[in-house]
Design a protein around this motif. Sequence first.
Motif, mmCIF file in Angstrom:
data_model
loop_
_atom_site.group_PDB
_atom_site.id
_atom_site.type_symbol
_atom_site.label_atom_id
_atom_site.label_comp_id
_atom_site.label_asym_id
_atom_site.label_seq_id
_atom_site.Cartn_x
_atom_site.Cartn_y
_atom_site.Cartn_z
ATOM 1 N N LEU A 102 -3.000 -2.423 -11.429
ATOM 2 C CA LEU A 102 -2.467 -0.857 -10.868
ATOM 3 C C LEU A 102 -1.617 -1.233 -10.046
ATOM 4 O O LEU A 102 -0.283 -0.241 -10.649
ATOM 5 C CB LEU A 102 -3.026 -0.945 -9.666
ATOM 6 C CG LEU A 102 -3.100 -0.548 -8.619
ATOM 7 C CD1 LEU A 102 -2.849 0.773 -8.628
ATOM 8 C CD2 LEU A 102 -4.033 -0.832 -7.448
ATOM 9 N N LYS A 103 -0.306 -2.496 -10.575
ATOM 10 C CA LYS A 103 1.277 -2.655 -9.673
ATOM 11 C C LYS A 103 1.934 -1.887 -10.962
ATOM 12 O O LYS A 103 2.529 -2.069 -11.119
ATOM 13 C CB LYS A 103 1.000 -4.135 -9.196
ATOM 14 C CG LYS A 103 0.019 -4.095 -7.828
ATOM 15 C CD LYS A 103 0.641 -5.393 -7.202
ATOM 16 C CE LYS A 103 -0.051 -5.927 -6.008
ATOM 17 N NZ LYS A 103 0.294 -6.694 -5.434
ATOM 18 N N GLU A 104 1.352 -2.708 -12.436
ATOM 19 C CA GLU A 104 2.117 -2.612 -13.034
ATOM 20 C C GLU A 104 2.098 -1.031 -13.832
ATOM 21 O O GLU A 104 3.220 -1.074 -14.250
ATOM 22 C CB GLU A 104 1.413 -3.541 -14.292
ATOM 23 C CG GLU A 104 2.271 -4.687 -14.392
ATOM 24 C CD GLU A 104 0.567 -6.126 -15.686
ATOM 25 O OE1 GLU A 104 0.448 -5.285 -16.305
ATOM 26 O OE2 GLU A 104 0.735 -7.241 -15.187
ATOM 27 N N MET A 155 -13.481 0.625 -2.481
ATOM 28 C CA MET A 155 -11.978 0.778 -2.348
ATOM 29 C C MET A 155 -11.780 1.297 -0.854
ATOM 30 O O MET A 155 -12.355 2.761 -0.472
ATOM 31 C CB MET A 155 -10.910 1.318 -2.841
ATOM 32 C CG MET A 155 -11.294 2.536 -3.515
ATOM 33 S SD MET A 155 -9.946 2.850 -4.520
ATOM 34 C CE MET A 155 -8.818 3.615 -3.552
ATOM 35 N N TRP A 156 -11.124 1.432 0.378
ATOM 36 C CA TRP A 156 -10.512 2.198 1.046
ATOM 37 C C TRP A 156 -9.305 1.507 2.248
ATOM 38 O O TRP A 156 -8.505 0.970 1.858
ATOM 39 C CB TRP A 156 -11.519 2.285 2.391
ATOM 40 C CG TRP A 156 -12.033 0.486 2.940
ATOM 41 C CD1 TRP A 156 -11.305 0.130 3.882
ATOM 42 C CD2 TRP A 156 -13.057 -0.777 2.191
ATOM 43 N NE1 TRP A 156 -11.984 -1.390 4.354
ATOM 44 C CE2 TRP A 156 -12.564 -1.502 3.090
ATOM 45 C CE3 TRP A 156 -13.153 -0.896 1.437
ATOM 46 C CZ2 TRP A 156 -13.424 -2.622 3.323
ATOM 47 C CZ3 TRP A 156 -13.723 -1.638 0.870
ATOM 48 C CH2 TRP A 156 -13.387 -2.458 2.129
ATOM 49 N N THR A 157 -8.559 2.676 2.703
ATOM 50 C CA THR A 157 -7.739 2.003 3.355
ATOM 51 C C THR A 157 -7.999 1.880 4.699
ATOM 52 O O THR A 157 -8.482 3.377 5.240
ATOM 53 C CB THR A 157 -6.382 2.955 3.287
ATOM 54 O OG1 THR A 157 -6.504 4.539 3.140
ATOM 55 C CG2 THR A 157 -5.392 3.109 1.651
ATOM 56 N N PHE A 158 -7.132 1.083 5.696
ATOM 57 C CA PHE A 158 -7.609 1.510 6.907
ATOM 58 C C PHE A 158 -6.767 0.676 7.517
ATOM 59 O O PHE A 158 -5.775 -0.185 7.046
ATOM 60 C CB PHE A 158 -8.778 0.290 7.477
ATOM 61 C CG PHE A 158 -9.591 0.401 9.218
ATOM 62 C CD1 PHE A 158 -9.868 1.354 9.575
ATOM 63 C CD2 PHE A 158 -9.119 -0.859 9.473
ATOM 64 C CE1 PHE A 158 -9.853 1.833 10.783
ATOM 65 C CE2 PHE A 158 -8.931 -0.627 11.193
ATOM 66 C CZ PHE A 158 -10.014 0.287 11.625
ATOM 67 N N CYS A 159 -5.867 1.420 9.110
ATOM 68 C CA CYS A 159 -3.944 0.836 9.087
ATOM 69 C C CYS A 159 -3.858 0.506 8.632
ATOM 70 O O CYS A 159 -3.416 -0.523 7.993
ATOM 71 C CB CYS A 159 -4.876 -0.332 10.245
ATOM 72 S SG CYS A 159 -6.054 -0.328 11.306
ATOM 73 N N ASN A 160 -3.015 1.488 7.281
ATOM 74 C CA ASN A 160 -2.337 2.015 5.957
ATOM 75 C C ASN A 160 -2.489 0.854 4.711
ATOM 76 O O ASN A 160 -0.946 0.199 4.488
ATOM 77 C CB ASN A 160 -1.029 1.358 6.824
ATOM 78 C CG ASN A 160 -0.859 2.769 8.071
ATOM 79 O OD1 ASN A 160 -1.011 3.701 7.734
ATOM 80 N ND2 ASN A 160 -1.089 2.238 9.308
ATOM 81 N N GLN A 161 -3.317 -0.413 5.332
ATOM 82 C CA GLN A 161 -3.496 -1.284 3.787
ATOM 83 C C GLN A 161 -4.788 -0.864 3.654
ATOM 84 O O GLN A 161 -6.154 -0.179 3.616
ATOM 85 C CB GLN A 161 -4.297 -2.263 5.021
ATOM 86 C CG GLN A 161 -2.954 -3.175 5.638
ATOM 87 C CD GLN A 161 -3.135 -4.376 6.271
ATOM 88 O OE1 GLN A 161 -3.536 -4.509 7.565
ATOM 89 N NE2 GLN A 161 -2.887 -5.390 5.858
ATOM 90 N N LEU A 162 -4.402 -0.794 2.025
ATOM 91 C CA LEU A 162 -5.708 -0.472 1.132
ATOM 92 C C LEU A 162 -6.673 -2.228 1.185
ATOM 93 O O LEU A 162 -6.010 -3.124 0.853
ATOM 94 C CB LEU A 162 -5.027 -0.710 -0.061
ATOM 95 C CG LEU A 162 -5.741 -0.542 -1.171
ATOM 96 C CD1 LEU A 162 -6.543 0.787 -1.722
ATOM 97 C CD2 LEU A 162 -5.084 0.357 -2.658
ATOM 98 N N THR A 184 0.870 -0.902 0.249
ATOM 99 C CA THR A 184 0.001 0.081 -0.299
ATOM 100 C C THR A 184 0.755 1.653 0.490
ATOM 101 O O THR A 184 0.561 2.536 -0.955
ATOM 102 C CB THR A 184 -0.587 -0.484 1.303
ATOM 103 O OG1 THR A 184 -1.979 -1.415 0.935
ATOM 104 C CG2 THR A 184 -2.113 1.276 1.497
ATOM 105 N N GLN A 185 1.822 1.534 0.781
ATOM 106 C CA GLN A 185 2.383 2.365 1.337
ATOM 107 C C GLN A 185 3.482 2.306 -0.183
ATOM 108 O O GLN A 185 3.637 3.744 -0.760
ATOM 109 C CB GLN A 185 4.360 2.754 1.522
ATOM 110 C CG GLN A 185 4.406 3.411 2.616
ATOM 111 C CD GLN A 185 3.628 4.850 2.465
ATOM 112 O OE1 GLN A 185 2.507 4.875 3.191
ATOM 113 N NE2 GLN A 185 4.263 6.063 1.735
ATOM 114 N N THR A 186 3.980 2.111 -0.823
ATOM 115 C CA THR A 186 4.596 1.867 -2.004
ATOM 116 C C THR A 186 4.036 2.421 -3.615
ATOM 117 O O THR A 186 4.169 2.946 -4.287
ATOM 118 C CB THR A 186 5.242 0.011 -2.266
ATOM 119 O OG1 THR A 186 6.559 -0.319 -1.247
ATOM 120 C CG2 THR A 186 6.335 0.297 -4.087
#
Length: 458
Positions: free
Chosen positions: A453-455, A419-426, A244-246
Motif C-alpha cells: 500500500l505504501k509503496e 478495514m476502517w478508519t476511526f479518529c483519523n486512523q486507518l 493515514t492522511q498521507t
Amino acid sequence: MPWTKITSGHYQRPIGENESFIKFIGDSGHVHHRDNWSIAATASFKPRSSLFDQDSSALLRRAWMILRFYHPSIAATATEQMVDYHCVSDAGQLDHWADETFITHVDKSSTPQQIISKLQPSRYATVHYLPHSFQVILHLSHWRTDGVGALQLLDAFLKAVISALHQDVTTLAWGEEWQRLTLSVEEILDLPMTASSEILDASSKFIATLANTKCALGTPYRGDNQTVPGGTQSVRIRLSALTTQTLIDACNRLGICLTSAVHAAIAATNFLIAPVERVEKGKEQHHTSTLRVNVREYLPAPYNTSDYAAGLYTGGYMVKVSDPQNWLENARLYEQKYRQGATCEFLQSRRQYALTVKSLLQTRQPENQQPPSSGLDISSVGDAGVHVQASYGSGDAGLDVCSVSLGVEVLARNMYCFMWTFCNQLEFNLVYNEAFYDRQFLENVLDTLQSVLKENCI
C-alpha cells in the motif's frame, strides 16, 4: 410481508430470502458449535470520573435492556421459514432475557480475542462485557445485520449506557417495541415474489461472477480436507493519523478512494503469498475477491437510517484481477465498481440472487477430491466514525471511545481483512481460523499489505 400479530405480544413475518441464505451459511457452522460468518463488533472505552460511580456491569446490563426497546430485532428469533418476536410482558421476562444475553467476564486475564475465539451460536444477539478493561463485544448472527449495522448497534448501545444512568427501564412502553422491528430487504424494496425475465437476467449476471472463484489464487493453509476448524483469531494493526492522511492525500491525487487502494493492495499481497505448489502451470493466475455493496444507502427512508441497524442490508459480487504488477490499474477497476454501488439491476436481483445461490450451496457436492478453497478477501465499512461516536455523554458523566473493531466467525481457509478508519486512523483486522494458519504468518501478511500500500501510494 410486514409483521403480523399471531397472539397477544407475539409477532411474526416470513424470513427474507437474503436472511435465509445467510442463515443457511451461519447454521452450517453449528456442527462445530460455531455460527459461521457471525459478526463481532468491539469497542474499548474510557469512562470519565463520575460515570461509573455505580456498578458498571449493572449499568451496562440496563443499557442492553434499553437497546432492546429501541432495536427489538436483536431479540427476534429465526427458523427456516419465519422470524418471530415476543414482546416483553413484565420485568421478570426482561431479566430472564438479559440473564441469557448479557455476559460479564470477571476474569481479569480475559481479552476480546479469547472470548471471540470461543463464541457459540445463540438464538439472540448477545453482548460480552469486560469490566476490568472497559471493553464490549456485540455478537450477532449475520442474518440479523451486516457490518455497518453492527457498528450502528454498537453506537446505540453506548448511547444507551448514558441513558441508563438516569432511565428506569421498567418505565419504558414495553409491548409497543414491536413497531420498531426491522423488515427484510426484499420487503423494503418491494421485490416481486415471481421474478420477471429482467430480474432473472440481472440475477444471472451477478451469479455468473461466482465463476471468477474457479482456479483463483489461494493462500498457504495448513492441513487437508479432513482438518477440523478451530477458533476464530485475528491480527490487528492501526496506522498513525499522519500515515493515514498521507495515504488519503495520495489516493485523492490518483482519483481513487482509500478502500480501492487497499483492495488493490490485497490483490497484490495475495499474488505474493500464493502457494507455488497449488498454482496451475500454463494458466493465467488471478485473484478473486468480493466487491461488497452497502445497500442501506439505497433504501428509502426511514430504512436508510440507523433506526434500522438490526437488519441485513448488504450484498456483493465477485471481481477478479490478473495483473499483480499493475496496482494502479487494479485500484481503478475497484474504484469503478465501488462507485457503481448498488445499481438498479443489483437491487432488483436481491431476492432471486439469494434464492439461487442458496440452492447452489444446498446441492453442492463435497470437494473431497479437491484441495479446499482458500484466499484473501476484504471488507470495508469506510469511516467507522460516521457510525460510532468518539465520545458519549457530557462532562464527567460520559465516556470516550478508544477504539472499535469488526470481524466475523471464520470456519473456512479464507482470510478476511476488515478495514476502517476511526479518529483519523486507518485500521486493519485480519481474521482467520487458527486450525489453518498461525499468527506469525498473518502478521507477515499484514506487513506485506502495508508495504504494498505504501509503496504504491506514497
